[in-house]
Design a protein around this motif. Sequence first.
Motif, short mmCIF file in Angstrom:
data_model
loop_
_atom_site.label_atom_id
_atom_site.label_comp_id
_atom_site.label_asym_id
_atom_site.label_seq_id
_atom_site.Cartn_x
_atom_site.Cartn_y
_atom_site.Cartn_z
N THR A 507 0.96 -1.20 -0.11
CA THR A 507 0.13 0.05 -0.09
C THR A 507 0.96 1.26 -0.16
O THR A 507 1.63 1.46 0.80
CB THR A 507 -0.99 -0.02 1.11
N LEU A 508 0.65 2.28 -1.13
CA LEU A 508 1.62 3.34 -1.08
C LEU A 508 1.29 4.23 0.11
O LEU A 508 0.18 4.29 0.32
CB LEU A 508 1.26 3.96 -2.28
N ASN A 509 2.28 5.00 0.50
CA ASN A 509 2.24 5.92 1.39
C ASN A 509 1.41 5.80 2.63
O ASN A 509 0.81 6.47 3.32
CB ASN A 509 1.24 7.28 0.89
N LYS A 510 1.46 4.50 3.07
CA LYS A 510 0.93 3.88 4.36
C LYS A 510 2.35 3.91 5.28
O LYS A 510 3.27 3.14 4.95
CB LYS A 510 0.49 2.59 4.25
N ALA A 511 2.28 4.36 6.46
CA ALA A 511 3.31 4.60 7.45
C ALA A 511 3.37 3.04 8.02
O ALA A 511 2.47 2.41 8.37
CB ALA A 511 2.90 5.42 8.37
N ILE A 512 4.94 2.55 7.98
CA ILE A 512 4.95 0.99 8.54
C ILE A 512 6.38 1.47 9.43
O ILE A 512 7.38 2.15 9.23
CB ILE A 512 5.73 0.34 7.50
N ARG A 513 6.03 1.07 10.76
CA ARG A 513 6.84 1.53 11.94
C ARG A 513 7.88 0.58 12.10
O ARG A 513 7.99 -0.63 11.66
CB ARG A 513 6.16 1.64 13.18
N LEU A 514 9.24 1.11 12.07
CA LEU A 514 10.41 0.41 12.14
C LEU A 514 10.40 0.32 14.06
O LEU A 514 10.77 1.22 14.45
CB LEU A 514 11.52 1.07 11.83
N GLU A 515 10.52 -1.02 14.35
CA GLU A 515 10.59 -1.40 15.71
C GLU A 515 12.01 -0.92 16.24
O GLU A 515 13.15 -1.36 15.63
CB GLU A 515 10.22 -2.56 16.19
N ASN A 516 12.19 -0.72 17.59
CA ASN A 516 13.45 -0.57 18.15
C ASN A 516 14.47 0.32 17.56
O ASN A 516 15.72 0.31 17.74
CB ASN A 516 14.09 -2.13 18.34
N ILE A 517 13.93 1.62 16.99
CA ILE A 517 15.01 2.41 16.42
C ILE A 517 15.20 3.55 17.55
O ILE A 517 14.24 4.58 17.61
CB ILE A 517 14.32 3.23 14.98
N TYR A 518 16.13 3.51 18.34
CA TYR A 518 16.31 4.54 19.38
C TYR A 518 17.53 5.26 19.14
O TYR A 518 18.60 4.90 18.69
CB TYR A 518 16.12 3.63 20.91
N TYR A 519 17.51 6.50 19.64
CA TYR A 519 18.55 7.45 19.79
C TYR A 519 19.09 7.93 21.14
O TYR A 519 18.16 7.91 22.01
CB TYR A 519 18.17 8.54 18.99
N ASP A 520 20.43 7.94 21.34
CA ASP A 520 20.83 8.54 22.44
C ASP A 520 20.19 9.99 22.56
O ASP A 520 19.95 10.54 21.52
CB ASP A 520 22.13 8.64 22.49
N PHE A 521 19.77 10.58 23.93
CA PHE A 521 19.23 11.51 24.21
C PHE A 521 19.78 12.79 23.46
O PHE A 521 21.10 13.23 23.42
CB PHE A 521 19.29 12.08 25.95
N ASP A 522 19.14 13.64 22.72
CA ASP A 522 19.40 14.81 21.92
C ASP A 522 20.55 14.61 21.04
O ASP A 522 21.07 15.52 20.42
CB ASP A 522 19.93 15.91 22.89
N LYS A 523 20.62 13.35 20.53
CA LYS A 523 21.69 12.89 19.49
C LYS A 523 21.00 12.35 18.13
O LYS A 523 19.61 11.93 18.26
CB LYS A 523 22.87 12.22 20.03
N ALA A 524 21.73 12.40 17.10
CA ALA A 524 21.22 11.58 15.98
C ALA A 524 22.00 10.47 15.31
O ALA A 524 21.85 9.94 14.25
CB ALA A 524 21.05 12.72 14.79
N GLY A 525 22.92 10.18 16.05
CA GLY A 525 23.76 9.22 15.64
C GLY A 525 23.00 7.50 15.61
O GLY A 525 22.42 7.42 16.50
N ILE A 526 23.45 6.77 14.62
CA ILE A 526 22.87 5.39 14.67
C ILE A 526 23.47 4.56 15.52
O ILE A 526 24.60 4.26 15.56
CB ILE A 526 22.87 4.85 13.19
N ARG A 527 22.82 4.04 16.75
CA ARG A 527 23.21 3.04 17.43
C ARG A 527 23.29 1.83 17.14
O ARG A 527 22.76 1.49 16.03
CB ARG A 527 22.41 2.95 18.77
N THR A 528 24.10 0.87 17.60
CA THR A 528 24.20 -0.69 16.89
C THR A 528 22.71 -1.19 17.10
O THR A 528 22.59 -2.00 16.21
CB THR A 528 25.25 -1.23 18.14
N ASP A 529 21.86 -1.12 18.17
CA ASP A 529 20.80 -1.72 17.91
C ASP A 529 19.87 -0.91 17.10
O ASP A 529 18.93 -1.74 16.44
CB ASP A 529 19.90 -1.56 19.56
N ALA A 530 19.83 0.05 16.61
CA ALA A 530 19.08 0.76 15.45
C ALA A 530 19.49 0.13 14.48
O ALA A 530 18.91 -0.08 13.41
CB ALA A 530 19.41 2.32 15.67
#
Length: 627
Positions: A507-530
């Motif tokens: 389905t086009l333009n339907k939001a699909i959630r990526l689970e367990n995408i977390y960031y350190d507080f106030d940061k944008a770097g990609i963590r290992t779990d993400a």
Amino acid sequence: MIKEADVAYDLYNYEKAIDLYEQAYQKKESLHAAERLAFCNQQVRNYKAAESWYAIAVKLPESGWENVLNYARALQNNSKYKEAREQYVKYAALNNTIKVLQKERWLASCDSASSWMKNPKTLNIDNQKTLNSKASDWGTAVYQKGLVFSSDRGNVESEGHRKGKAFLKFDGSRVPDQKVYGWTGRGYLNLYEQKTGDGEVTLFPLHVPTDYHVASASFSADGNEVYFTLTRIPKKGEFDNKRIQTVNIEIYSAKKNAQGNWSGAVPFKYNKVNSYSVGDPFLSKDGQVLYFVSNMPGGKGGTDLYYSQREASGDWALPVNISELNTEGNERSPAFDEQGNFYFSSDGRIGMGGLDIFKAKLDGDHFAAVENAGYPLNSPQDDFACLPISADQGYFSSNRLEGLGSDDIYSYAMKKAPLFRLEGTVYKKGTAGPLGDVVVSLQKIGGGNLKVQTGADGRFGFNLAESSSYGLTGEKTDFRRDSASVSTIGLTRSTVLKQDLYLEMITLNKAIRLENIYYDFDKAGIRTDAAIELDKLVRIMKDNPTMWIELGSHTDSRGNEQYNRWLSQRRANSAVQYIIDQGIHKNRISAKGYGESQLLNRCAKGVKCSEAEHQLNRRTEFKIVKY
């Protein structure tokens, strides 16, 4: 951007044009960009992308009939024969100038291909990995117990050898780049040699008058004479009114001298570089007949098969059109086997799609009993340059989708009766209902590929070899593909293996959630779990190469609204860059920071919520925006 893309398109620089048209389409959707993207991808043989863009083009306002025809061909290239048949019927209804015989050939091709795939011939098809590269490798010829073939795998600069396609096209202000061929974005074609079955591949030592393509060799029985194809820029070229010159391919030959080295190349008498092409030479076993293809005036259409007799003087007589084999389409790559069977390829007969390999019998001065070589020697893509070594084995070239590169060299041989059978059903995910018109592919690890299209009951079946591992995939328009693994390793008795597949509708333009995408507080770097979760999205995009997505990042409502939008954009950018770094093209994925603008619950500013409720809003999602 469209203007720059059009310039690249006019010069056959299709790889550059694709990049620019994609960027232009992202900024503003247009029929022109979609049509050009479909055509360019067809030219570089990215059939899945071509189908995707033609599917878009036929739905856009003011789309012409020609797009329906091209969409049908693209579907055919991707083994979607039932859908292709529907589009051919639609096109014939829209265009009343289509001949009845032409429509019947299209429909018969779709029906025949479906039947051949359900009843494949007992052949082992193996990718010749010691010959092939990630580039284009094709056109084998036997020489001194080894093989000579064509490849654009790289540029070679050494004393006695030239630097390094069939056409050159350039404007009057500059000659083509001598290292990169704009059509493919790779190097130019050279002749390469492998002296033993698994030996080193080296450049074949010809001295030729060009810095561009050299390909498609054929040797005399004693190995002392060779004919081949090349492109060169003539001293007196002809330009059109846009100051663009198209250079056609030519046949040249060379002989060995007393020292065993190849002499300077000699042009074929009937070359006419500014008017038409001659190529794909094949020298008969007795050296008295040269077969080749050409689009010279007087043919039936496209490239036709010709032959020329060697006269007593050693000169070549006027070419003769092999009219009983030629069609309005393109004929390519003539060759004989030891039994007197004549092999060639054509896209103008009933076939599976693209060029198919055909066999005919030479009866006196005429060819008769033309037959399609069938599946799996033929595929929905281009299959050509068949070189029989004996009655039941040989080589051929193909750009079928599962190869190492653009074109690959394959061997074929008759195989023993199967010991094992795989059977299964394709289902629509989330339901108990079977799914029809699914293209199911069976890829033998280290070997060939078989395909079949399911009927309404969703069932499929394949014969399996002993002690072998396979990858199984199912694909259907508007569905995400599914895959599985199958193996007969360790099995000692004949048996039937079971494996079902489950395809999820897109389905086009339907939001699909990526689970367990977390960031350190106030940061944008990609963590290992993400990264682990983003790798799953990378896999989805690699499995579905026509999919474009938007990756969106969201925050909760706490903090400054403008800062939240800025932070979410940084996080989305970071995730997108990670995905690009894993090999996904930048045009296929975009980043969007939504900040706190799309909350999933009541937790707006000033509303007291638990940490778990706020966490629900801090999420990363992706939407499929094109497929």
